[in-house]
Design an enzyme around this catalytic site. Structure first.
Site, short mmCIF file in Angstrom:
data_model
loop_
_atom_site.label_atom_id
_atom_site.label_comp_id
_atom_site.label_asym_id
_atom_site.label_seq_id
_atom_site.Cartn_x
_atom_site.Cartn_y
_atom_site.Cartn_z
N ASN A 163 1.00 -1.07 -0.11
CA ASN A 163 -0.20 0.08 0.14
C ASN A 163 0.70 1.34 0.35
OD1 ASN A 163 0.72 -0.37 2.59
ND2 ASN A 163 -1.15 0.18 3.66
N GLU A 262 4.63 -3.81 12.41
CA GLU A 262 3.26 -3.01 12.13
C GLU A 262 2.19 -3.54 11.84
OE1 GLU A 262 3.65 0.37 12.79
OE2 GLU A 262 5.61 0.94 13.58
N CYS A 296 -3.11 1.70 6.73
CA CYS A 296 -3.77 0.94 7.60
C CYS A 296 -4.34 1.68 8.95
CB CYS A 296 -2.57 0.56 8.32
SG CYS A 296 -1.21 2.15 8.17
N GLU A 470 7.66 3.21 14.95
CA GLU A 470 9.07 3.92 13.45
C GLU A 470 8.93 5.37 13.21
OE1 GLU A 470 7.05 1.50 10.39
OE2 GLU A 470 9.29 0.36 10.68
P1 NAD Z 1 0.18 -8.68 4.09
O1 NAD Z 1 0.41 -9.38 5.13
O2 NAD Z 1 -0.70 -9.90 2.99
O3 NAD Z 1 1.72 -9.07 3.73
C1 NAD Z 1 2.43 -8.44 4.06
C2 NAD Z 1 3.92 -8.54 3.09
O4 NAD Z 1 3.88 -10.19 3.79
C3 NAD Z 1 4.19 -8.76 1.85
O5 NAD Z 1 5.54 -8.99 1.81
C4 NAD Z 1 3.82 -9.82 1.55
O6 NAD Z 1 4.60 -10.63 0.12
C5 NAD Z 1 4.08 -10.64 2.80
N1 NAD Z 1 3.61 -12.28 2.90
C6 NAD Z 1 2.37 -12.33 2.78
N2 NAD Z 1 2.65 -13.99 3.55
C7 NAD Z 1 3.55 -14.36 4.16
C8 NAD Z 1 4.39 -15.25 4.96
N3 NAD Z 1 3.65 -16.70 5.07
N4 NAD Z 1 5.81 -14.93 5.35
C9 NAD Z 1 6.60 -14.12 4.69
N5 NAD Z 1 5.44 -12.93 4.14
C10 NAD Z 1 4.39 -12.51 4.03
O7 NAD Z 1 -0.07 -7.73 3.86
P2 NAD Z 1 -1.28 -6.66 2.57
O8 NAD Z 1 -2.03 -7.23 2.31
O9 NAD Z 1 0.17 -6.39 2.20
O10 NAD Z 1 -0.53 -5.15 3.18
C11 NAD Z 1 -2.16 -4.64 4.00
C12 NAD Z 1 -1.97 -5.04 5.07
O11 NAD Z 1 -0.99 -4.28 6.13
C13 NAD Z 1 -3.21 -4.02 6.07
O12 NAD Z 1 -3.77 -5.26 7.17
C14 NAD Z 1 -2.65 -2.88 6.71
O13 NAD Z 1 -3.50 -2.20 7.52
C15 NAD Z 1 -0.73 -3.18 7.70
N6 NAD Z 1 -0.50 -2.44 7.19
C16 NAD Z 1 0.21 -1.78 8.43
C17 NAD Z 1 0.69 -0.82 8.78
C18 NAD Z 1 1.79 -0.36 9.86
O14 NAD Z 1 2.76 0.42 10.50
N7 NAD Z 1 1.02 -0.65 10.75
C19 NAD Z 1 1.10 -0.28 7.40
C20 NAD Z 1 0.76 -0.37 6.18
C21 NAD Z 1 0.06 -1.63 6.10
#
Ligand code: NAD
Length: 490
Positions: A163, A262, A296, A470
């Site tokens: 995102n 995060e 997020c 962060e």
């Molecule tokens: P996601 O958890 O599906 O993916 C995040 C990352 O993890 C990607 O690089 C993905 O390839 C990797 N990933 C997926 N499965 C994995 C596994 N089994 N092992 C290791 N890595 C794996 O999330 P998304 O859909 O890409 O992002 C959206 C989410 O991120 C939302 O829930 C959002 O709230 C959160 N987010 C949080 C923050 C924060 O700072 N708190 C900031 C941005 C996004």
């Protein structure tokens, strides 16, 4: 590839598409490639090398090899490299913004805003690099001296979401570089290009080989798990969903790895009866529509005092209805597509569920466009408290509005979630503001503000939104160990 203009093609062609390991660009060991899609059209834009788990281990080995020399590099030199990268990003912001919009979808002005925010982390931590310090004191009882020193934690693994393809990287890379850590970055599968462009900027800025390694892959879990279980890795910092975060915390338990998380959010947006409604509506548009709602920190649910809820919802609907939806590269577009079909379908099912339970759409309510993954900016009124959309992260341009009657009711509704990243509070009463801020179970609060992100502030959550911070002065602490030396001085 008819939709891609000559300028877009030129920007795409300028990005290295290999793996970046030990300062070199190379193909993956399997030779496999990973397609990158334009979410506005569903067309393939380009492809990048698709790392295998063995490539991941090569990247870790490169980070481990570079660690000692990097930790011994003068802090000023580390800071100067960060500063150089900051300047290079700002010099190229137009191209980088177009690249980000192509792979992620949001409108170009939003991509520019993200790139500025992303670069600011490099500038901030270039300034923090020279301010890492320990302390020296006499023991309370005398007879010995206490020395504490701050040292880099060592090689890190960063896993980032799609995102904010660049900022979620620089929030980790900036402090890690400043602290003297080396790293492997696994960018989101959907958006590897911005991170590869960043790696090439760092190489030009003089970052030594092996300090930063970037390995896009379609098999995230298979690549990351062996690294997390490898004792040479000393730190995992993850931004993404709570579901994946939980899995990674479990894997990290084996070697008691230092972890920052995060994770997801479900931000409440509270509007009290004494709020400045103009400010509340402005704040709501910002907190809801930034990044197409795919943040997020996005306001996920609007709890409004029953005496002003009708007016608030109508005014918010008028503002969202006026936004232009389209391909993020086009002039005048406010709202780009969602990242993929799955995300669009999730948003649609949450809207359908709410409407099925009695909510009404004041504007929007449906998918739109002949191609790509577009969803109309939507305001839902009279959303019942059991609607799924109030409990789940929407990650799309949909604002569900529901009511409360008292301050206690508002706080209870706000805290009624496993998440605790951010809350927004609109009121003109200072005492009410402070009482509510104190009672909210979140890591951050926007008080009469629709945006909290700031490079100088500690960003992060509580509860299932994760742990660690962060940015700010806190950000670099995540990458430092404290060592205490007891000195006998009878
Ligand atoms: P996601 O958890 O599906 O993916 C995040 C990352 O993890 C990607 O690089 C993905 O390839 C990797 N990933 C997926 N499965 C994995 C596994 N089994 N092992 C290791 N890595 C794996 O999330 P998304 O859909 O890409 O992002 C959206 C989410 O991120 C939302 O829930 C959002 O709230 C959160 N987010 C949080 C923050 C924060 O700072 N708190 C900031 C941005 C996004």
């Amino acid at each position: 590839m008819e939709t891609v203009s000559d300028r877009e093609q030129a920007v795409l062609s300028a990005v290295p598409t290999g793996l970046f390991i030990a300062g070199e660009w190379r193909e993956s060991r399997s030779g496999a490639r990973l397609d990158v899609e334009d979410p506005a059209t569903g067309e393939v834009l380009t492809s990048v090398a698709n790392a295998t788990p063995e490539d991941g281990m090569d990247a870790l080995a490169a980070a481990v090899d570079a660690q000692q020399a990097w930790a011994e590099t003068a802090p000023r030199s580390r800071g100067d490299i960060l500063r150089g990268a900051y300047e290079a990003i700002m010099d190229r912001i137009d191209d980088l913004a177009l690249l980000m919009t192509l792979e992620m979808g949001k409108a170009v002005p939003e991509s520019k805003a993200e790139i500025t925010y992303a670069a600011e982390f490099l500038r901030w931590f270039s300034e923090e690099a020279v301010r890492v310090a320990g302390r020296y004191s006499m023991a309370p009882a005398g007879g010995s001296r206490l020395l504490t020193m701050k040292q880099p934690v060592g090689p890190c693994l960063f896993i980032t979401p799609w995102n904010f393809p660049m900022a979620m990287g620089t929030r980790k890379i900036g402090p890690a570089v400043a602290a003297g850590c080396t790293m492997v970055v696994k960018p989101a599968t959907e958006t590897p290009l911005s991170m590869l462009a960043l790696a090439s900027i760092f190489a030009e800025a003089g970052l030594p080989a092996g300090v930063l390694n970037v390995v896009p892959t379609s098999s995230a879990g298979a690549l990351s798990e062996p690294l997390i279980r490898d004792p040479r890795l000393r730190k995992l910092s993850f931004t993404g969903s709570t579901q994946v975060g939980r899995k990674l915390i479990e894997q990290s338990a084996e070697q008691v790895l230092r972890v920052s998380m995060e994770l997801g959010g479900n931000a409440p947006f509270l509007v009290f009866d004494d709020a400045d409604l103009d400010a509340a509506v402005d704040g709501a548009v910002q907190a809801k529509m930034r990044n197409v709602g795919e943040a997020c920190t996005a306001a996920n649910r609007f709890h409004v005092h029953e005496s002003v809820a009708g007016e608030f919802a109508d005014r918010l609907a008028a503002r969202l209805a006026a936004l232009r939806v389209g391909r993020g590269t086009d002039d005048g577009v406010d709202v780009g597509p969602l990242i993929n079909a799955k995300q669009r379908d999730t948003v649609e099912s949450l809207v359908d569920d709410a409407v099925g339970r009695g909510a009404s759409a004041l504007t929007g309510g449906s998918r739109t466009g002949d191609a790509g993954y577009f969803f109309e900016p939507t305001v839902l009124a009279d959303v019942p408290r059991d609607a799924r959309i109030l409990a789940e992260e929407v990650f799309g341009p949909v604002a569900p509005v529901t009511t409360f009657t008292s301050d206690d009711d508002a706080v209870a509704l706000a805290n009624n979630t496993e998440y605790g990243l951010v809350a927004y509070v609109f009121t003109r009463d200072v005492q009410r503001a402070l009482r509510v801020c104190e009672r909210l179970e979140t890591g951050m609060v926007g008080l009469n503000a629709g945006l909290v992100s700031n490079v100088a502030a500690p960003f992060g959550g509580v509860k299932a939104s994760g742990f660690g911070r962060e940015g700010g002065f806190e950000g670099i602490e995540e990458f430092l160990e404290t060592k205490y030396v007891s000195i006998a001085l009878p």
